[in-house]
Motif scaffolding. Structure first.
Motif, PDB file in Angstrom:
ATOM      1  N   PHE A  31       0.870  -1.178   0.000  1.00 48.90           N
ATOM      2  CA  PHE A  31       0.000   0.000   0.000  1.00 48.90           C
ATOM      3  C   PHE A  31       0.907   1.227   0.000  1.00 48.90           C
ATOM      4  N   THR A  32       1.427   1.568  -1.177  1.00 45.81           N
ATOM      5  CA  THR A  32       2.505   2.548  -1.280  1.00 45.81           C
ATOM      6  C   THR A  32       2.053   3.962  -1.633  1.00 45.81           C
ATOM      7  N   THR A  33       0.855   4.120  -2.138  1.00 40.98           N
ATOM      8  CA  THR A  33       0.397   5.443  -2.567  1.00 40.98           C
ATOM      9  C   THR A  33      -0.185   6.220  -1.390  1.00 40.98           C
ATOM     10  N   ASN A  34       0.285   7.449  -1.210  1.00 43.25           N
ATOM     11  CA  ASN A  34      -0.252   8.332  -0.188  1.00 43.25           C
ATOM     12  C   ASN A  34      -1.413   9.098  -0.825  1.00 43.25           C
ATOM     13  N   PHE A  35      -2.636   8.595  -0.637  1.00 48.82           N
ATOM     14  CA  PHE A  35      -3.811   9.211  -1.243  1.00 48.82           C
ATOM     15  C   PHE A  35      -4.166  10.512  -0.538  1.00 48.82           C
ATOM     16  N   ALA A  36      -4.859  11.363  -1.278  1.00 52.58           N
ATOM     17  CA  ALA A  36      -5.414  12.600  -0.740  1.00 52.58           C
ATOM     18  C   ALA A  36      -6.864  12.688  -1.213  1.00 52.58           C
ATOM     19  N   VAL A  37      -7.611  13.626  -0.656  1.00 57.78           N
ATOM     20  CA  VAL A  37      -9.001  13.835  -1.056  1.00 57.78           C
ATOM     21  C   VAL A  37      -9.142  15.258  -1.566  1.00 57.78           C
ATOM     22  N   LYS A  38      -9.749  15.381  -2.723  1.00 62.94           N
ATOM     23  CA  LYS A  38     -10.070  16.697  -3.274  1.00 62.94           C
ATOM     24  C   LYS A  38     -11.538  16.670  -3.646  1.00 62.94           C
ATOM     25  N   LYS A  39     -12.323  17.410  -2.870  1.00 64.25           N
ATOM     26  CA  LYS A  39     -13.783  17.429  -2.985  1.00 64.25           C
ATOM     27  C   LYS A  39     -14.307  16.017  -2.790  1.00 64.25           C
ATOM     28  N   ASP A  40     -14.903  15.415  -3.811  1.00 64.89           N
ATOM     29  CA  ASP A  40     -15.487  14.081  -3.639  1.00 64.89           C
ATOM     30  C   ASP A  40     -14.707  13.001  -4.383  1.00 64.89           C
ATOM     31  N   LYS A  41     -13.404  13.222  -4.580  1.00 62.90           N
ATOM     32  CA  LYS A  41     -12.550  12.268  -5.290  1.00 62.90           C
ATOM     33  C   LYS A  41     -11.320  11.942  -4.460  1.00 62.90           C
ATOM     34  N   LEU A  42     -10.849  10.713  -4.610  1.00 62.49           N
ATOM     35  CA  LEU A  42      -9.575  10.312  -4.035  1.00 62.49           C
ATOM     36  C   LEU A  42      -8.522  10.603  -5.095  1.00 62.49           C
ATOM     37  N   THR A  43      -7.415  11.225  -4.709  1.00 61.95           N
ATOM     38  CA  THR A  43      -6.380  11.573  -5.679  1.00 61.95           C
ATOM     39  C   THR A  43      -5.048  10.955  -5.281  1.00 61.95           C
ATOM     40  N   CYS A  44      -4.188  10.826  -6.266  1.00 61.47           N
ATOM     41  CA  CYS A  44      -2.822  10.374  -6.014  1.00 61.47           C
ATOM     42  C   CYS A  44      -1.883  11.149  -6.925  1.00 61.47           C
ATOM     43  N   GLU A  74     -10.231  20.743  13.447  1.00 63.79           N
ATOM     44  CA  GLU A  74      -9.920  21.415  12.194  1.00 63.79           C
ATOM     45  C   GLU A  74      -9.648  20.438  11.051  1.00 63.79           C
ATOM     46  N   ALA A  75     -10.052  19.192  11.194  1.00 62.90           N
ATOM     47  CA  ALA A  75      -9.861  18.194  10.134  1.00 62.90           C
ATOM     48  C   ALA A  75     -10.572  18.642   8.862  1.00 62.90           C
ATOM     49  N   ASP A  76      -9.987  18.307   7.743  1.00 61.96           N
ATOM     50  CA  ASP A  76     -10.515  18.679   6.436  1.00 61.96           C
ATOM     51  C   ASP A  76     -11.928  18.104   6.265  1.00 61.96           C
ATOM     52  N   PRO A  77     -12.953  18.955   6.108  1.00 61.49           N
ATOM     53  CA  PRO A  77     -14.319  18.444   5.995  1.00 61.49           C
ATOM     54  C   PRO A  77     -14.538  17.599   4.737  1.00 61.49           C
ATOM     55  N   ASP A  78     -13.849  17.916   3.635  1.00 55.22           N
ATOM     56  CA  ASP A  78     -13.978  17.094   2.428  1.00 55.22           C
ATOM     57  C   ASP A  78     -13.464  15.683   2.689  1.00 55.22           C
ATOM     58  N   LYS A  79     -12.327  15.590   3.383  1.00 55.13           N
ATOM     59  CA  LYS A  79     -11.745  14.284   3.688  1.00 55.13           C
ATOM     60  C   LYS A  79     -12.660  13.501   4.629  1.00 55.13           C
ATOM     61  N   THR A  80     -13.211  14.185   5.631  1.00 55.42           N
ATOM     62  CA  THR A  80     -14.101  13.536   6.593  1.00 55.42           C
ATOM     63  C   THR A  80     -15.356  13.002   5.896  1.00 55.42           C
ATOM     64  N   GLU A  81     -15.972  13.804   5.037  1.00 56.39           N
ATOM     65  CA  GLU A  81     -17.168  13.366   4.306  1.00 56.39           C
ATOM     66  C   GLU A  81     -16.846  12.201   3.377  1.00 56.39           C
ATOM     67  N   PHE A  82     -15.678  12.265   2.724  1.00 57.57           N
ATOM     68  CA  PHE A  82     -15.290  11.193   1.810  1.00 57.57           C
ATOM     69  C   PHE A  82     -15.113   9.880   2.565  1.00 57.57           C
ATOM     70  N   VAL A  83     -14.423   9.936   3.702  1.00 55.20           N
ATOM     71  CA  VAL A  83     -14.215   8.724   4.500  1.00 55.20           C
ATOM     72  C   VAL A  83     -15.535   8.176   5.012  1.00 55.20           C
ATOM     73  N   ASP A  84     -16.436   9.051   5.446  1.00 52.51           N
ATOM     74  CA  ASP A  84     -17.758   8.594   5.885  1.00 52.51           C
ATOM     75  C   ASP A  84     -18.465   7.839   4.764  1.00 52.51           C
ATOM     76  N   ALA A  85     -18.411   8.381   3.549  1.00 52.59           N
ATOM     77  CA  ALA A  85     -19.051   7.719   2.402  1.00 52.59           C
ATOM     78  C   ALA A  85     -18.370   6.394   2.086  1.00 52.59           C
ATOM     79  N   LEU A  86     -17.050   6.345   2.183  1.00 52.04           N
ATOM     80  CA  LEU A  86     -16.307   5.106   1.932  1.00 52.04           C
ATOM     81  C   LEU A  86     -16.671   4.041   2.961  1.00 52.04           C
TER      82      LEU A  86
END
Length: 103
Positions: free
Chosen positions: A21-34, A86-98
């Protein structure tokens, strides 16, 4: 794959990398990015493999959850979600959906 409960966040990330599991993913709006946004994945393209929360002491800023994710095209990586007001709300919403998708 099962993450070890007694590891700190750095050890969990090292362990995840050793397991592919080598990719450090990020969240931008409603997408997972790498790769700094060069690839993006929508929720239906993702599978949550495992997660582990860590609490490294008395500082609430040290608390986080590591999520191991695999994409339909075979990319494997991780996403870190800190426990913080102060956690990123986009990331929090994305994880909740996942998590809902994973059932």
């Amino acid at each position: 794959m099962t993450l070890e409960e007694d590891m700190d966040l750095a050890e969990l990330i090292d362990d995840a990398r050793e397991r592919g599991f080598t990719t450090n993913f990020a969240v931008k709006k409603d997408k997972l990015t790498c790769d700094e946004g060069r690839c993006t994945f929508a929720l239906p393209e993702l599978k949550l493999i495992d997660s582990q929360s860590v609490d490294c002491g008395t500082d609430p800023g040290d608390e986080a959850t590591l999520y191991l994710i695999e994409t339909q095209r075979g990319d494997r990586g991780y996403l870190v979600l800190p426990y913080a007001p102060e956690a990123d709300p986009d990331k929090t919403e994305f994880v909740d959906a996942l998590l809902k998708k994973a059932g």
